[in-house]
Design an enzyme around this catalytic site. Structure first.
Site, PDB file in Angstrom:
ATOM      1  N   ARG A  57      40.248  76.894  25.861  1.00  0.00           N
ATOM      2  CA  ARG A  57      40.754  75.738  25.092  1.00  0.00           C
ATOM      3  C   ARG A  57      41.831  76.246  24.137  1.00  0.00           C
ATOM      4  NH1 ARG A  57      40.991  71.180  26.484  1.00  0.00           N
ATOM      5  NH2 ARG A  57      38.750  71.008  26.853  1.00  0.00           N
ATOM      6  N   ARG A  87      43.019  78.251  36.268  1.00  0.00           N
ATOM      7  CA  ARG A  87      42.672  78.576  34.867  1.00  0.00           C
ATOM      8  C   ARG A  87      41.233  79.046  34.706  1.00  0.00           C
ATOM      9  NH1 ARG A  87      41.869  72.883  31.531  1.00  0.00           N
ATOM     10  NH2 ARG A  87      40.342  71.955  32.950  1.00  0.00           N
ATOM     11  N   HIS A 159      49.994  74.658  30.674  1.00  0.00           N
ATOM     12  CA  HIS A 159      49.361  73.764  29.691  1.00  0.00           C
ATOM     13  C   HIS A 159      49.427  74.376  28.278  1.00  0.00           C
ATOM     14  CE1 HIS A 159      46.502  70.959  27.951  1.00  0.00           C
ATOM     15  NE2 HIS A 159      46.323  70.360  29.089  1.00  0.00           N
ATOM     16  N   GLU A 264      53.919  70.498  27.962  1.00  0.00           N
ATOM     17  CA  GLU A 264      53.449  71.194  29.155  1.00  0.00           C
ATOM     18  C   GLU A 264      54.389  70.978  30.352  1.00  0.00           C
ATOM     19  OE1 GLU A 264      49.679  69.296  29.756  1.00  0.00           O
ATOM     20  OE2 GLU A 264      49.317  69.179  27.605  1.00  0.00           O
TER      21      GLU A 264
HETATM   22  O1  TA6 Z   1      47.569  67.679  29.569  1.00  0.00           O
HETATM   23  C1  TA6 Z   1      46.936  66.589  28.996  1.00  0.00           C
HETATM   24  C2  TA6 Z   1      45.577  66.405  29.651  1.00  0.00           C
HETATM   25  O2  TA6 Z   1      45.710  66.045  30.995  1.00  0.00           O
HETATM   26  C3  TA6 Z   1      44.797  65.387  28.840  1.00  0.00           C
HETATM   27  O3  TA6 Z   1      44.660  64.168  29.536  1.00  0.00           O
HETATM   28  C4  TA6 Z   1      43.476  66.092  28.561  1.00  0.00           C
HETATM   29  O4  TA6 Z   1      42.565  65.832  29.590  1.00  0.00           O
HETATM   30  C5  TA6 Z   1      43.936  67.538  28.508  1.00  0.00           C
HETATM   31  O5  TA6 Z   1      44.832  67.638  29.621  1.00  0.00           O
HETATM   32  C6  TA6 Z   1      42.859  68.569  28.484  1.00  0.00           C
HETATM   33  O6  TA6 Z   1      42.187  68.615  29.715  1.00  0.00           O
HETATM   34  P1  TA6 Z   1      40.937  69.660  29.832  1.00  0.00           P
HETATM   35  O7  TA6 Z   1      40.480  69.565  31.254  1.00  0.00           O
HETATM   36  O8  TA6 Z   1      41.475  71.011  29.462  1.00  0.00           O
HETATM   37  O9  TA6 Z   1      39.929  69.193  28.815  1.00  0.00           O
END
Ligand code: TA6
Length: 300
Positions: A57, A87, A159, A264
């Site tokens: 995260r 990932r 991301h 991103e």
């Molecule tokens: O990049 C934005 C996103 O797609 C959001 O909608 C949110 O879901 C974020 O990614 C984080 O996703 P994750 O699977 O890491 O919790």
């Protein structure tokens, strides 16, 4: 020492400045820290799992072969978890490839995937991630090779979680007039705001952004980051805000959304179709500082 390999991570230091360095976790080949002249530039949750138990995260997790969840139940990526498997698998550290700028490579192939993932996405592929650091720039290049005999389709996305002082002071520049899909209202529209600002949850996919557009993250009139893209036509912009931050167990502190913004770059508004034995590549270069550059009226 420009490159130091530890058991679970690699430290890549700028050949000319020991206070500028990256920490790259072998799990997900995830950059979890970017110290630029001693100052951290990426946001990492205090509850981020760094033990391989789940995707990190924060930092720069890698999204492949699907962005989000595949909505077409018949698509080969339909059984994969949100944001795919790149990932949350261990990549192989391939070593240092260049002294200046300090450059390393990581690789991922089917042999590194757990059997369950392999069965869900049974294609032959090689991912080669090249990461370099120098002065005010962080560069990431991804090469996807289809080593099999049948075509496959994929998304790619970096991301990236940027660290900011206070999200309510932040502006994101040069996305005006771009078509975006707003994930919060499931609607597509043209961005009309000259700059993006953040005062609530924000989750939009900006599509087919001309490569000449430099997306800028600006704070109190100063350019923090310039995002340059190669062959990455889209960019997601995200801040979870209060409720979504509260709903993520690994998002800490809960008010940490004030100190981060995700911009991103990727190819996520459609699937890349890669024929057998062909390669695809894309890159992001994050450059620190510089002047505000308004590119609102470039003729595309
Ligand atoms: O990049 C934005 C996103 O797609 C959001 O909608 C949110 O879901 C974020 O990614 C984080 O996703 P994750 O699977 O890491 O919790």
């Amino acid at each position: 020492m420009p490159v130091e390999e530890l058991e679970d991570r690699v430290i890549l230091t700028d050949a000319n400045d020991s206070s500028t360095k990256l920490t790259i976790l072998k799990f997900g080949a995830t950059i979890i820290s970017w110290h630029h002249k001693g100052q951290e530039k990426l946001w990492l949750s205090q509850a981020a799992k760094l033990d391989g138990s789940k995707a990190v995260r924060g930092g720069i997790p890698l999204v492949f072969p699907i962005f989000g969840k595949q909505k077409d139940a018949s698509h080969p990526t339909a059984k994969l978890p949100q944001h795919g498997f790149a990932r949350n698998n261990y990549w192989e550290f391939l070593g240092q490839t260049k002294e200046t700028p300090s450059t390393v490579q990581f690789g991922l192939g089917p042999e590194q995937l757990d059997p369950d993932t392999r069965s869900k996405w049974p294609f032959d592929f090689t991912l080669i991630l090249t990461i370099s650091i120098s002065q005010d720039k962080l560069h990431q290049h991804i090469e996807v090779e289809n080593t099999g005999s049948t075509p496959f389709e994929f998304n790619w996305l970096f991301h990236t979680y940027y660290r900011v002082d206070d999200i309510t002071d932040v502006l994101v520049n040069n996305l005006v007039d771009i078509t975006c899909f707003d994930q919060l209202i499931a609607e597509q529209y043209t961005e009309k705001s000259p700059v993006l600002s953040f005062h609530e949850e924000f989750d939009r996919i900006y599509k087919n952004i001309n490569q000449n557009r430099t997306i800028q993250i600006i704070d109190k009139g100063k350019v923090l980051y310039n995002l340059h893209r190669t062959n990455l036509q889209d960019s997601v912009v995200w801040n979870p805000w209060t409720a979504k931050a509260a709903g993520m167990a690994d998002f800490e502190p809960k008010d940490g959304f004030h100190n981060m913004v995700c911009v991103e770059p990727g190819h996520v508004s459609s699937m890349v179709v890669l024929p057998a034995k062909q390669k695809w590549s894309g890159a992001q270069e994050i450059e620190i500082g510089g002047e505000i550059k308004v590119q609102a009226n470039i003729f595309e």
